[in-house]
Write a protein that holds these residues in place. Structure first.
Motif, PDB file in Angstrom:
ATOM      1  N   GLU A   1      -8.425  -8.012 -25.176  1.00 26.28           N
ATOM      2  CA  GLU A   1      -7.230  -7.750 -25.979  1.00 26.28           C
ATOM      3  C   GLU A   1      -7.604  -7.431 -27.427  1.00 26.28           C
ATOM      4  OE1 GLU A   1      -4.555 -10.973 -25.616  1.00 26.28           O
ATOM      5  OE2 GLU A   1      -4.146 -10.644 -23.471  1.00 26.28           O
ATOM      6  N   ALA A   2      -8.531  -8.198 -27.979  1.00 23.51           N
ATOM      7  CA  ALA A   2      -8.970  -7.934 -29.350  1.00 23.51           C
ATOM      8  C   ALA A   2      -9.677  -6.589 -29.442  1.00 23.51           C
ATOM      9  CB  ALA A   2      -9.893  -9.053 -29.829  1.00 23.51           C
ATOM     10  N   ALA A   3     -10.445  -6.247 -28.404  1.00 23.17           N
ATOM     11  CA  ALA A   3     -11.123  -4.954 -28.397  1.00 23.17           C
ATOM     12  C   ALA A   3     -10.114  -3.813 -28.344  1.00 23.17           C
ATOM     13  CB  ALA A   3     -12.087  -4.872 -27.217  1.00 23.17           C
ATOM     14  N   MET A   4      -9.047  -3.998 -27.555  1.00 17.09           N
ATOM     15  CA  MET A   4      -8.020  -2.961 -27.472  1.00 17.09           C
ATOM     16  C   MET A   4      -7.284  -2.815 -28.802  1.00 17.09           C
ATOM     17  SD  MET A   4      -4.860  -2.623 -24.766  1.00 17.09           S
ATOM     18  CE  MET A   4      -6.035  -2.510 -23.414  1.00 17.09           C
ATOM     19  N   THR A   5      -6.987  -3.947 -29.438  1.00 18.82           N
ATOM     20  CA  THR A   5      -6.320  -3.897 -30.742  1.00 18.82           C
ATOM     21  C   THR A   5      -7.194  -3.197 -31.776  1.00 18.82           C
ATOM     22  OG1 THR A   5      -5.140  -5.953 -30.259  1.00 18.82           O
ATOM     23  CG2 THR A   5      -5.288  -5.277 -32.569  1.00 18.82           C
ATOM     24  N   THR A   6      -8.474  -3.533 -31.771  1.00 11.15           N
ATOM     25  CA  THR A   6      -9.393  -2.890 -32.712  1.00 11.15           C
ATOM     26  C   THR A   6      -9.490  -1.392 -32.447  1.00 11.15           C
ATOM     27  OG1 THR A   6     -10.685  -4.935 -32.868  1.00 11.15           O
ATOM     28  CG2 THR A   6     -11.745  -2.897 -33.604  1.00 11.15           C
ATOM     29  N   GLY A   7      -9.558  -1.013 -31.174  1.00 10.16           N
ATOM     30  CA  GLY A   7      -9.609   0.409 -30.839  1.00 10.16           C
ATOM     31  C   GLY A   7      -8.357   1.148 -31.270  1.00 10.16           C
ATOM     32  N   THR A   8      -7.204   0.489 -31.126  1.00 10.63           N
ATOM     33  CA  THR A   8      -5.950   1.118 -31.554  1.00 10.63           C
ATOM     34  C   THR A   8      -5.924   1.329 -33.061  1.00 10.63           C
ATOM     35  OG1 THR A   8      -4.791   0.079 -29.699  1.00 10.63           O
ATOM     36  CG2 THR A   8      -3.448   0.908 -31.519  1.00 10.63           C
ATOM     37  N   VAL A   9      -6.371   0.308 -33.801  1.00 14.16           N
ATOM     38  CA  VAL A   9      -6.411   0.428 -35.264  1.00 14.16           C
ATOM     39  C   VAL A   9      -7.388   1.515 -35.688  1.00 14.16           C
ATOM     40  CG1 VAL A   9      -7.009  -0.772 -37.400  1.00 14.16           C
ATOM     41  CG2 VAL A   9      -5.692  -1.951 -35.636  1.00 14.16           C
ATOM     42  N   LEU A  10      -8.541   1.569 -35.038  1.00 13.81           N
ATOM     43  CA  LEU A  10      -9.515   2.608 -35.368  1.00 13.81           C
ATOM     44  C   LEU A  10      -8.959   4.001 -35.077  1.00 13.81           C
ATOM     45  CD1 LEU A  10     -12.841   1.019 -34.036  1.00 13.81           C
ATOM     46  CD2 LEU A  10     -12.132   1.296 -36.417  1.00 13.81           C
TER      47      LEU A  10
ATOM     48  N   TRP B   1     -14.894   7.995 -30.630  1.00  9.62           N
ATOM     49  CA  TRP B   1     -15.383   7.710 -29.276  1.00  9.62           C
ATOM     50  C   TRP B   1     -16.541   6.716 -29.338  1.00  9.62           C
ATOM     51  CZ3 TRP B   1     -13.725  10.623 -24.788  1.00  9.62           C
ATOM     52  CH2 TRP B   1     -14.382  10.251 -23.606  1.00  9.62           C
ATOM     53  N   GLY B   2     -17.474   6.947 -30.238  1.00 12.61           N
ATOM     54  CA  GLY B   2     -18.615   6.046 -30.356  1.00 12.61           C
ATOM     55  C   GLY B   2     -18.219   4.659 -30.824  1.00 12.61           C
ATOM     56  N   GLN B   3     -17.287   4.574 -31.766  1.00 14.45           N
ATOM     57  CA  GLN B   3     -16.856   3.274 -32.270  1.00 14.45           C
ATOM     58  C   GLN B   3     -16.140   2.468 -31.194  1.00 14.45           C
ATOM     59  OE1 GLN B   3     -14.482   4.430 -35.648  1.00 14.45           O
ATOM     60  NE2 GLN B   3     -16.187   4.223 -37.076  1.00 14.45           N
ATOM     61  N   VAL B   4     -15.219   3.109 -30.480  1.00  9.50           N
ATOM     62  CA  VAL B   4     -14.472   2.398 -29.440  1.00  9.50           C
ATOM     63  C   VAL B   4     -15.407   1.951 -28.320  1.00  9.50           C
ATOM     64  CG1 VAL B   4     -12.681   2.651 -27.688  1.00  9.50           C
ATOM     65  CG2 VAL B   4     -12.305   3.546 -29.988  1.00  9.50           C
ATOM     66  N   ALA B   5     -16.346   2.809 -27.936  1.00  6.15           N
ATOM     67  CA  ALA B   5     -17.295   2.442 -26.884  1.00  6.15           C
ATOM     68  C   ALA B   5     -18.151   1.257 -27.308  1.00  6.15           C
ATOM     69  CB  ALA B   5     -18.176   3.643 -26.540  1.00  6.15           C
ATOM     70  N   ALA B   6     -18.583   1.233 -28.570  1.00  8.70           N
ATOM     71  CA  ALA B   6     -19.399   0.120 -29.053  1.00  8.70           C
ATOM     72  C   ALA B   6     -18.598  -1.175 -29.097  1.00  8.70           C
ATOM     73  CB  ALA B   6     -19.955   0.451 -30.438  1.00  8.70           C
ATOM     74  N   VAL B   7     -17.342  -1.103 -29.514  1.00  9.83           N
ATOM     75  CA  VAL B   7     -16.499  -2.302 -29.571  1.00  9.83           C
ATOM     76  C   VAL B   7     -16.254  -2.853 -28.172  1.00  9.83           C
ATOM     77  CG1 VAL B   7     -14.180  -3.135 -30.117  1.00  9.83           C
ATOM     78  CG2 VAL B   7     -15.405  -1.708 -31.752  1.00  9.83           C
ATOM     79  N   GLN B   8     -15.950  -1.986 -27.227  1.00  8.58           N
ATOM     80  CA  GLN B   8     -15.687  -2.451 -25.868  1.00  8.58           C
ATOM     81  C   GLN B   8     -16.937  -3.011 -25.207  1.00  8.58           C
ATOM     82  OE1 GLN B   8     -13.942   0.941 -23.914  1.00  8.58           O
ATOM     83  NE2 GLN B   8     -11.902   0.557 -24.763  1.00  8.58           N
ATOM     84  N   ALA B   9     -18.090  -2.377 -25.463  1.00  6.88           N
ATOM     85  CA  ALA B   9     -19.330  -2.859 -24.848  1.00  6.88           C
ATOM     86  C   ALA B   9     -19.781  -4.191 -25.435  1.00  6.88           C
ATOM     87  CB  ALA B   9     -20.432  -1.816 -25.021  1.00  6.88           C
TER      88      ALA B   9
ATOM     89  N   PRO C   1      -5.900  -9.082 -39.801  1.00 11.53           N
ATOM     90  CA  PRO C   1      -6.758 -10.123 -39.208  1.00 11.53           C
ATOM     91  C   PRO C   1      -7.145  -9.770 -37.769  1.00 11.53           C
ATOM     92  CG  PRO C   1      -4.471 -10.805 -39.108  1.00 11.53           C
ATOM     93  CD  PRO C   1      -4.476  -9.466 -39.797  1.00 11.53           C
ATOM     94  N   GLY C   2      -8.249 -10.322 -37.324  1.00 17.70           N
ATOM     95  CA  GLY C   2      -8.629 -10.222 -35.922  1.00 17.70           C
ATOM     96  C   GLY C   2      -9.335  -8.952 -35.521  1.00 17.70           C
ATOM     97  N   LEU C   3      -9.694  -8.093 -36.460  1.00 18.06           N
ATOM     98  CA  LEU C   3     -10.398  -6.866 -36.100  1.00 18.06           C
ATOM     99  C   LEU C   3     -11.858  -7.178 -35.785  1.00 18.06           C
ATOM    100  CD1 LEU C   3      -9.018  -4.255 -38.677  1.00 18.06           C
ATOM    101  CD2 LEU C   3      -8.314  -4.632 -36.311  1.00 18.06           C
ATOM    102  N   LEU C   4     -12.365  -6.588 -34.714  1.00 19.20           N
ATOM    103  CA  LEU C   4     -13.752  -6.803 -34.309  1.00 19.20           C
ATOM    104  C   LEU C   4     -14.712  -5.821 -34.964  1.00 19.20           C
ATOM    105  CD1 LEU C   4     -13.138  -7.371 -30.493  1.00 19.20           C
ATOM    106  CD2 LEU C   4     -13.369  -9.095 -32.288  1.00 19.20           C
ATOM    107  N   HIS C   5     -14.171  -4.819 -35.618  1.00 19.77           N
ATOM    108  CA  HIS C   5     -15.016  -3.806 -36.263  1.00 19.77           C
ATOM    109  C   HIS C   5     -14.266  -3.252 -37.469  1.00 19.77           C
ATOM    110  CE1 HIS C   5     -17.949  -0.536 -36.642  1.00 19.77           C
ATOM    111  NE2 HIS C   5     -16.916   0.265 -36.848  1.00 19.77           N
ATOM    112  N   LEU C   6     -14.954  -3.196 -38.606  1.00 24.71           N
ATOM    113  CA  LEU C   6     -14.377  -2.633 -39.824  1.00 24.71           C
ATOM    114  C   LEU C   6     -15.060  -1.305 -40.125  1.00 24.71           C
ATOM    115  CD1 LEU C   6     -14.103  -5.766 -42.160  1.00 24.71           C
ATOM    116  CD2 LEU C   6     -12.326  -4.734 -40.736  1.00 24.71           C
ATOM    117  N   ASP C   7     -14.255  -0.278 -40.274  1.00 24.04           N
ATOM    118  CA  ASP C   7     -14.782   1.058 -40.572  1.00 24.04           C
ATOM    119  C   ASP C   7     -14.462   1.397 -42.026  1.00 24.04           C
ATOM    120  OD1 ASP C   7     -15.919   3.546 -40.308  1.00 24.04           O
ATOM    121  OD2 ASP C   7     -14.111   4.463 -39.477  1.00 24.04           O
ATOM    122  N   VAL C   8     -15.100   0.667 -42.931  1.00 28.03           N
ATOM    123  CA  VAL C   8     -14.907   0.890 -44.364  1.00 28.03           C
ATOM    124  C   VAL C   8     -15.859   1.991 -44.809  1.00 28.03           C
ATOM    125  CG1 VAL C   8     -15.002  -0.145 -46.650  1.00 28.03           C
ATOM    126  CG2 VAL C   8     -14.182  -1.486 -44.710  1.00 28.03           C
ATOM    127  N   GLN C   9     -15.330   2.996 -45.474  1.00 31.02           N
ATOM    128  CA  GLN C   9     -16.117   4.160 -45.865  1.00 31.02           C
ATOM    129  C   GLN C   9     -16.097   4.338 -47.374  1.00 31.02           C
ATOM    130  OE1 GLN C   9     -14.818   7.653 -43.765  1.00 31.02           O
ATOM    131  NE2 GLN C   9     -14.866   6.660 -41.769  1.00 31.02           N
TER     132      GLN C   9
END
Length: 303
Positions: A181-190, A166-174, A260-268
């Motif tokens: 579209e890129a934000a939605m794709t990133t949220g879907t991948v996350l 929830w926090g990651q998707v909210a930060a990407v959209q904000a 490609p094209g991700l706006l946020h990487l969640d590498v752990q």
């Protein structure tokens, strides 16, 4: 695994996820603005007349005084039950700030601190109450403990996963209002990565259920051939779960580097500690049972 055992994994994980989503929606994980709106409604109800004031006080009493009612209903009390009045005080203070937010310049941090402290007190009381069962003459069954551990682990996994997503998707959209579209794709991948990353921790819960079955077998006949065979199968499953869990974490990190094209990487850089601990505990237990069986067989030959 038996189908009835799956309820100790997927149902608690679902309930934990729903709880995490509900708290995030109410704003309990952020600034608390949505929660303050509830306080505004409660205050308006209190000022609407004597019936509204009575209804508001009824809500406050139900929210804050139920720990005291639980304390009075308990037949056998102990020192850990002193946490229940503390819980009532924290909840009452939170309700008071919720209805009177003008008392402080920035009420949200204090309100959230009170609520999370109350949650910690409740969790502490619950754990101490469960641990108190071990000090009595009648112990809790070993399979039940494993099942409870699996359910608790699954619930916590679902809870934390939803809050994090929830926090990651909210930060990407904000932060990317110009690229929806890129934000939605990133949220879907996350979201997909969150689901996949549930697997390592759920494997830890599955291992605990394996331990539950092993504990049930040990209570019947610990040195039966079936028990030893189950120990060996459990040890193999533990090693398999560790390898799979580590592979999932590594694969999720590599996959993000290839997309490609991700706006946020969640590498752990994390280890699946619940799975590793459960596997290590079961491996030690299985090794102990195998050696105990060997000693038992030697004693039988001597007799």
């Amino acid at each position: 695994m038996k189908n009835e055992h799956m309820k100790y994994l997927f149902l608690p994980a679902l309930l934990g996820g729903l709880l995490g989503g509900g708290l995030a929606w109410l704003g309990l994980t952020g600034t608390g603005n949505a929660l303050l709106n509830l306080g505004v409604g409660l205050r308006a109800l209190s000022l609407s007349g004597w019936t509204g004031n009575l209804a508001a006080w009824t809500v406050v009493c139900l929210v804050s005084l139920w720990p005291l009612a639980l304390l009075l209903l308990r037949r056998k009390r102990s020192k850990r039950d002193t946490l229940l009045p503390l819980l009532s005080v924290l909840l009452l203070a939170a309700c008071f700030l919720l209805i009177n937010p003008a008392l402080l310049d920035t009420v949200e941090p204090y309100l959230l601190a009170l609520l999370w402290t109350a949650a910690g007190v409740l969790l502490t009381w619950g754990v101490l109450t469960l641990a108190g069962q071990f000090t009595r003459d009648r112990f809790l069954p070993l399979p039940l403990l494993f099942q409870a551990g699996a359910a608790l682990l699954a619930a916590l996994v679902g809870f934390t996963a939803v809050l994090r997503l929830w926090g990651q998707v909210a930060a990407v959209q904000a932060g990317n209002t110009g690229a929806p579209e890129a934000a939605m794709t990133t949220g879907t991948v996350l979201g997909a990565l969150t689901l996949v990353r549930l697997l390592p921790d759920l494997l830890g819960g599955w291992l605990l259920l394996q331990g539950s079955e092993l504990g049930r077998q040990m209570e019947g006949n610990p040195f039966a051939p079936e028990t030893v065979e189950l120990c060996r199968a459990t040890a193999k499953n533990a090693l398999w779960c560790v390898n799979l869990a580590l592979g999932v974490y590594l694969g999720c990190n590599l996959l993000q580097l290839l997309l490609p094209g991700l706006l946020h990487l969640d590498v752990q850089l994390l280890l699946p500690l619940p799975t590793l601990l459960a596997a290590a505990g079961l491996l030690v237990l299985c090794r102990y049972m195998e050696r105990s069986k060997a000693v038992y067989d030697d004693n039988q030959t001597i007799i």
